[in-house]
Design an enzyme around this catalytic site. Sequence first.
Site, PDB file in Angstrom:
ATOM      1  N   SER A 170       0.853  -1.187   0.000  1.00 20.22           N
ATOM      2  CA  SER A 170       0.000   0.000   0.000  1.00 20.22           C
ATOM      3  C   SER A 170       0.888   1.236   0.000  1.00 20.22           C
ATOM      4  CB  SER A 170      -0.892   0.015   1.255  1.00 20.22           C
ATOM      5  OG  SER A 170      -1.526   1.272   1.422  1.00 20.22           O
ATOM      6  N   TYR A 183      -1.942  -0.718  10.476  1.00 15.48           N
ATOM      7  CA  TYR A 183      -2.012  -1.033   9.051  1.00 15.48           C
ATOM      8  C   TYR A 183      -0.752  -0.557   8.325  1.00 15.48           C
ATOM      9  CZ  TYR A 183      -3.700  -1.045   4.226  1.00 15.48           C
ATOM     10  OH  TYR A 183      -3.838  -1.252   2.883  1.00 15.48           O
TER      11      TYR A 183
END
Length: 278
Positions: A170, A183
């Site tokens: 990501s 995350y």
Amino acid sequence: MTSAAEPAGEGRVLHTPMTAVYPEFPGKVAVVTGAARGMGARFTSALAARGVHVVGGDINAGQMSATAGELNATLATQALHEQPGTVVGAGVDVTKADEHEALAQLALERFGRLDFWVNNAGIFPFALVDEITPEQINATLSVNVEGVLFGAQAAARHLGPGGAIVNMSSVSAIRVRRGRGAYCTSKAAVAHLTESLAVELGDKGIRVNAIAPGYIDTEMTRWVREDPAALRHALDTVPLHRLGSPEEVVGPLLFLLSDSARYVTGHSIAVDGGSRHV
């Protein structure tokens, strides 16, 4: 590679399908985790449409079975190859190494080979740093990092020279977002793990790369669209001033799996409209 892309106004999402066709794909076999919905289902559909047989795994075995049935029913009319691939659904808990091996064995039993592995399964928790619990950080690292490692280990046991693994990282691997400490940490680990895997698995002729999406118009980012302030902030931090579409993540995935990328390994390709630079 061709597409029917068109100019986009600010905030508009281009969901126009891309028609990239790779002639080496038909007959190949892939495993995709987290394939019951979202990007995983889109990856599975795109591969099968190009003649790749896909074993899709998901923690929700029932939904995975339903998704496989739906995709197989539509491939006859939507395939980009005269012989579309077959999608087989299976349950998988990516935190368990033996269940990755079971996916690999299913691919070998059904199709006799294994060429590609896509570590897509992941979770997207929210908590400010002082609110992250041991349970949350453990679950996030287990699914997002161990799930990638275990998948790569299973793939490496069965992929031959020319095989390819793609991990989902990501833009959060390099950009901090409030409330996403667990995350962001997990995706930074995936980016570095991808490099380590590429170095070690290169000895076997296996390529390992990652895709690092930014704001993509999926279920995971619905909160952005539902919050006008969050959407404005997102658009202000994306040089292209729009959200990306799943199609625009599919394109890099197909490239990284294809022979066009046969000398590309150890990279994380950002699909973020340039937001990592802002």
